[in-house]
Design an enzyme around this catalytic site. Structure first.
Site, mmCIF file in Angstrom:
data_model
loop_
_atom_site.group_PDB
_atom_site.id
_atom_site.type_symbol
_atom_site.label_atom_id
_atom_site.label_comp_id
_atom_site.label_asym_id
_atom_site.label_seq_id
_atom_site.Cartn_x
_atom_site.Cartn_y
_atom_site.Cartn_z
ATOM 1 N N SER A 209 0.815 -1.214 0.000
ATOM 2 C CA SER A 209 0.000 0.000 0.000
ATOM 3 C C SER A 209 0.847 1.264 0.000
ATOM 4 C CB SER A 209 -0.935 0.000 1.211
ATOM 5 O OG SER A 209 -1.812 -1.097 1.177
ATOM 6 N N HIS A 255 0.706 4.504 4.278
ATOM 7 C CA HIS A 255 0.082 5.207 3.159
ATOM 8 C C HIS A 255 0.647 6.614 3.019
ATOM 9 C CE1 HIS A 255 -3.770 2.491 3.151
ATOM 10 N NE2 HIS A 255 -2.638 1.797 3.217
#
Length: 305
Positions: A209, A255
């Site tokens: 991610s 992230h």
């Protein structure tokens, strides 16, 4: 008698406007000349060079002195070489993620799942099976990278690989293979480093991610550089950030870290001055890597110092 490639023009090559005719198409008057041999060339024969235009013969022969220079080869906006398959690195990254995922599934079925515990990103914890400390702070720095290719759930790898396939090829084509790979890996390391810095020392994390958010940040920077409509990518970025902070059990640190690193590295690549492109791009990647090393070093001192 004039020799082939001579800058001298045959008398019949002058057009009705007093301009010389193209050396390959004498009936086409032109005011543009090859920057190497000085022969007149029409728009059909112009080949863009680092300065001005060259004729097809000089591009092919390098002006009569060997192979054509690399400067005449088509380049991407970041200076990368155009390739026949702009998805090659994306395919390799996707295949690597899937291969590790399959290995994890087989390991869980056959050996109890020790593979994940050896490769995930964890600061410092006690491994009961070995009765010793494990983690990045214990010297296992490789976990910062291996965790980027590690997934445990179908939904997790499915979302990440769909995003990789959607964002990757466009970036690979625009940046070139080497630069694109650098963005992916540095963004993944950026996500791991921020997770290491801000999460609990025994909190494991894994997944691509961070790298995917890095590609999202890179796409935003690239679209801004090309002056494209930014609304689609900003809407997509907003939706992903909303899920990041509102959905439970998501490592927002990975992230955000990946997003920032991907955007910064890409900015350095696409805004580097043409005459100093490589030093600026290499320097940007080196500075970012050193910054990530510093983050990891500081956190390690906190845990074991």
């Amino acid at each position: 008698m004039d020799q082939p490639g001579s800058p001298q023009e045959p008398q019949h090559a002058h057009g009705h406007d007093g301009l010389p005719g193209c050396y390959r198409h004498p009936d086409r008057p032109t005011g543009v000349r090859c920057t190497r041999c000085d022969r007149p060339i029409c728009p059909e024969c112009m080949v863009s060079a680092s300065v001005g235009f060259q004729c097809p013969d000089c591009v092919r022969t390098g002006g009569g002195s060997g192979p054509a220079p690399r400067a005449s080869a088509p380049r991407t906006i970041a200076g990368g070489t155009l390739t026949a398959d702009p998805r090659l690195v994306t395919k390799i990254l996707l295949g690597l993620n899937v291969a590790v995922f399959v290995a994890v599934l087989l390991n869980e079925q056959l050996s109890g799942g020790w593979l994940v515990e050896r490769l995930d990103m964890i600061g410092l914890a006690l491994d009961p099976s070995r009765y010793q400390l494990v983690g990045v702070a214990h010297g296992e720095w490789y976990r910062l990278l291996t965790a980027v290719f590690l997934h445990q759930q179908f939904a997790h790898i499915g979302f990440n690989m769909l995003s990789l396939w959607w964002l990757g090829p466009q970036l690979e084509a625009a940046l070139g293979r080497t630069r694109y790979l650098a963005v992916y890996l540095l963004a993944g390391l950026g996500g791991s480093a921020l997770s290491y810095l801000l999460t609990a020392q025994n909190q494991p994390s894994l997944g691509a991610s961070g790298a995917i958010f890095g590609l999202l940040g890179a796409t935003a920077v690239l679209m801004r550089r090309l002056r494209y409509d930014m609304r689609p990518v900003l809407i997509l970025l907003g939706i992903n950030l909303a899920f990041t902070f509102l959905w439970p059990n998501i490592a927002w640190q990975a992230h955000v870290g990946g997003l920032v690193v991907g955007a910064v590295v890409t900015f350095g690549m696409v805004h580097a001055p043409r005459d100093r492109r490589k030093p600026v791009q290499v320097g940007t990647c080196a500075v970012m890597l050193l910054a990530l090393v510093a983050v990891v070093w500081v956190r390690t001192l906190q845990l074991v110092g």
